[in-house]
Design a protein around this motif. Structure first.
Motif, short mmCIF file in Angstrom:
data_model
loop_
_atom_site.label_atom_id
_atom_site.label_comp_id
_atom_site.label_asym_id
_atom_site.label_seq_id
_atom_site.Cartn_x
_atom_site.Cartn_y
_atom_site.Cartn_z
N VAL A 135 0.85 -1.19 0.00
CA VAL A 135 0.00 0.00 0.00
C VAL A 135 0.89 1.24 0.00
CG1 VAL A 135 -1.84 1.25 1.19
CG2 VAL A 135 -1.77 -1.24 1.28
N VAL A 136 0.76 2.05 -1.04
CA VAL A 136 1.59 3.24 -1.22
C VAL A 136 0.74 4.47 -0.92
CG1 VAL A 136 2.92 4.62 -2.85
CG2 VAL A 136 3.07 2.12 -2.91
N VAL A 137 1.22 5.29 0.00
CA VAL A 137 0.47 6.48 0.43
C VAL A 137 1.36 7.72 0.31
CG1 VAL A 137 -0.92 7.52 2.25
CG2 VAL A 137 -0.73 5.02 2.10
N PRO A 138 1.07 8.61 -0.65
CA PRO A 138 1.83 9.85 -0.73
C PRO A 138 1.29 10.85 0.29
CG PRO A 138 0.16 9.79 -2.46
CD PRO A 138 0.05 8.48 -1.71
N VAL A 139 2.20 11.52 1.00
CA VAL A 139 1.77 12.50 2.00
C VAL A 139 2.59 13.78 1.89
CG1 VAL A 139 0.82 10.87 3.68
CG2 VAL A 139 3.26 11.36 3.71
N HIS A 140 1.91 14.89 2.13
CA HIS A 140 2.57 16.19 2.16
C HIS A 140 1.85 17.05 3.18
CE1 HIS A 140 4.78 19.73 0.89
NE2 HIS A 140 3.63 20.37 0.70
N ASN A 141 2.51 17.34 4.28
CA ASN A 141 1.93 18.14 5.36
C ASN A 141 0.63 17.52 5.88
OD1 ASN A 141 4.05 19.94 5.02
ND2 ASN A 141 2.85 21.38 3.79
N GLU A 142 0.70 16.24 6.21
CA GLU A 142 -0.48 15.52 6.71
C GLU A 142 -0.24 15.02 8.14
OE1 GLU A 142 -3.17 15.63 5.25
OE2 GLU A 142 -2.82 15.83 3.08
N LYS A 168 13.05 16.76 -2.37
CA LYS A 168 12.37 17.95 -2.88
C LYS A 168 10.91 17.60 -3.16
CE LYS A 168 16.45 19.97 -5.15
NZ LYS A 168 17.00 20.46 -6.45
N ASN A 169 10.03 18.58 -2.99
CA ASN A 169 8.62 18.36 -3.30
C ASN A 169 8.46 18.14 -4.79
OD1 ASN A 169 5.86 19.92 -4.18
ND2 ASN A 169 5.61 18.73 -2.31
N ALA A 170 7.88 17.00 -5.16
CA ALA A 170 7.78 16.64 -6.57
C ALA A 170 6.37 16.28 -7.00
CB ALA A 170 8.72 15.47 -6.87
N GLY A 171 5.41 16.33 -6.09
CA GLY A 171 4.03 16.07 -6.47
C GLY A 171 3.59 14.65 -6.20
N GLN A 172 2.27 14.45 -6.27
CA GLN A 172 1.68 13.18 -5.89
C GLN A 172 2.09 12.03 -6.78
OE1 GLN A 172 -2.50 13.53 -5.14
NE2 GLN A 172 -2.83 11.34 -4.90
N SER A 173 2.13 12.25 -8.09
CA SER A 173 2.47 11.16 -9.00
C SER A 173 3.90 10.68 -8.79
CB SER A 173 2.28 11.59 -10.46
OG SER A 173 0.92 11.66 -10.80
N ALA A 215 8.40 -0.92 -3.75
CA ALA A 215 7.47 -1.94 -3.25
C ALA A 215 7.94 -3.35 -3.59
CB ALA A 215 6.09 -1.70 -3.85
N ARG A 216 7.51 -4.33 -2.75
CA ARG A 216 7.90 -5.73 -2.93
C ARG A 216 6.75 -6.63 -3.37
NH1 ARG A 216 9.38 -8.69 1.19
NH2 ARG A 216 8.40 -7.45 2.83
N ALA A 217 5.52 -6.18 -3.27
CA ALA A 217 4.37 -7.03 -3.60
C ALA A 217 4.03 -6.93 -5.08
CB ALA A 217 3.16 -6.63 -2.76
N PRO A 218 3.37 -7.96 -5.63
CA PRO A 218 2.98 -7.92 -7.04
C PRO A 218 1.78 -7.02 -7.30
CG PRO A 218 2.22 -9.95 -6.03
CD PRO A 218 3.07 -9.27 -5.01
N VAL A 219 1.08 -6.62 -6.24
CA VAL A 219 -0.07 -5.72 -6.38
C VAL A 219 0.18 -4.48 -5.54
CG1 VAL A 219 -2.54 -5.41 -5.96
CG2 VAL A 219 -1.69 -7.60 -6.83
N ILE A 220 -0.12 -3.33 -6.14
CA ILE A 220 0.00 -2.05 -5.45
C ILE A 220 -1.39 -1.54 -5.11
CG2 ILE A 220 0.77 0.35 -5.65
CD1 ILE A 220 3.05 -1.67 -5.64
N GLY A 221 -1.57 -1.08 -3.88
CA GLY A 221 -2.76 -0.33 -3.51
C GLY A 221 -2.35 1.10 -3.22
N THR A 222 -3.18 2.06 -3.59
CA THR A 222 -2.86 3.45 -3.28
C THR A 222 -4.01 4.09 -2.52
OG1 THR A 222 -3.77 4.40 -5.34
CG2 THR A 222 -1.46 3.66 -5.38
N LEU A 223 -3.65 5.04 -1.67
CA LEU A 223 -4.61 5.84 -0.91
C LEU A 223 -4.10 7.26 -0.88
CD1 LEU A 223 -4.86 3.61 2.29
CD2 LEU A 223 -6.76 3.97 0.71
N ASP A 224 -5.00 8.23 -0.87
CA ASP A 224 -4.58 9.60 -0.61
C ASP A 224 -4.18 9.73 0.85
OD1 ASP A 224 -5.05 10.39 -3.20
OD2 ASP A 224 -7.04 11.23 -2.80
N GLY A 225 -3.28 10.65 1.13
CA GLY A 225 -2.75 10.77 2.48
C GLY A 225 -3.58 11.61 3.42
N ASP A 226 -4.71 12.16 2.95
CA ASP A 226 -5.49 13.05 3.81
C ASP A 226 -6.54 12.32 4.65
OD1 ASP A 226 -7.40 12.38 1.92
OD2 ASP A 226 -7.40 14.35 0.95
N GLY A 227 -6.66 11.00 4.47
CA GLY A 227 -7.60 10.23 5.26
C GLY A 227 -9.00 10.16 4.71
N GLN A 228 -9.27 10.80 3.55
CA GLN A 228 -10.62 10.76 3.00
C GLN A 228 -10.95 9.40 2.37
OE1 GLN A 228 -10.67 14.93 0.93
NE2 GLN A 228 -12.74 14.52 1.66
#
Length: 252
Positions: A18-25, A79-84, A94-107
């Motif tokens: 599970v990959v979660v990008p966060v910035h000021n969260e 350096k800040n490079a954006g969500q993507s 990541a080590r798993a064959p499947v990636i899950g993504t979530l936004d970092g704001d908890g919504q």
């Protein structure tokens, strides 16, 4: 589903990363880590939080959480490079064959992850299914944001016809090997279904929960989001015209 132990060995196969990008969260990360761990109890998983150069104590809080959650990995962009870019860096690690993504704001609700993973891996899934994205039927956003999003989705759907009527939903699962074949560009995370289909794979969608933002603020304005979307849309259309269908690769 492979293990109920979140601190699985580095050598043991994983079901999902599970990959979660966060910035000021800072206010959201502790609860989100706890929810991911609860949602994936019984699965072999890792969660990779990618701190995109936060200016608050997001990174420090995540590092402190590693003592309690052995499945947690923390990456940090210098350096800040954006969500993507943050997502891409997480997928590369990541080590798993499947990636899950979530936004970092908890919504996004981590409790939806198992259902998306099961839909992707179900025995009767169509051949070539590689992506399952969330659809927020009951969005917990401002009316202005919902109107702007609805307009943008209608335009992109008319031009791309990729079946995605909620391109901004951050919760999704995708096969890692396919993700790494997709062309990278800033904001690519909003065009995943079209990019997946460009590679000859199939995308499906599922209704997911959506929650009010409890902390932090949106990183985009409606106007800024719309201008970026129009620019990116032209790029995705161009990418699709440059695809050459090779059928399938056979080894003899």
């Amino acid at each position: 589903m492979s293990s109920s132990n979140p601190s699985v060995s580095r050598l043991e196969p994983l079901d999902i990363s599970v990959v979660v990008p966060v910035h000021n969260e800072s206010g959201a990360v502790a609860g989100l880590v706890q929810e991911i761990a609860a949602a994936l109890d019984g699965w072999a998983y890792e969660m990779i939080f990618v701190d995109d150069a936060s200016k608050d104590d997001t990174h420090a809080k995540l590092v402190a959480l590693k003592a309690t959650y052995p499945a947690l990995r923390v990456l940090a962009n210098r350096k800040n490079a954006g969500q993507s870019r943050a997502i891409m860096n997480g997928v590369l690690a990541a080590r798993a064959p499947v990636i899950g993504t979530l936004d970092g704001d908890g919504q996004n609700d981590p409790a939806d992850l198992p259902a998306l993973l099961q839909q992707l891996n179900r025995p009767d899934a169509p051949q070539g299914l590689a992506f399952v994205g969330g659809r927020r039927v009951k969005r917990q956003d401002s009316q202005a944001k919902k109107i702007a999003s609805r307009f943008a989705n209608q335009v992109r759907q008319a031009l791309l016809r990729d079946g995605a009527d909620d391109s901004g939903c951050g919760i999704k699962v995708i096969r890692r090997e396919l993700f790494l074949r997709l062309p990278y560009f800033d904001h690519m995370h909003r065009y995943m279904p079209a990019l997946v289909q460009r590679e000859g794979a199939l995308a499906e969608f599922a209704v997911v929960n959506h929650r009010h933002r409890s902390t932090g603020a949106s990183k985009y304005t409606n106007l800024g989001r719309l201008l970026a979307a129009l620019t990116d849309l032209g790029g995705v259309i161009w990418l699709r015209t440059r695809r050459r269908d090779f059928g399938h690769v056979d080894e003899t």
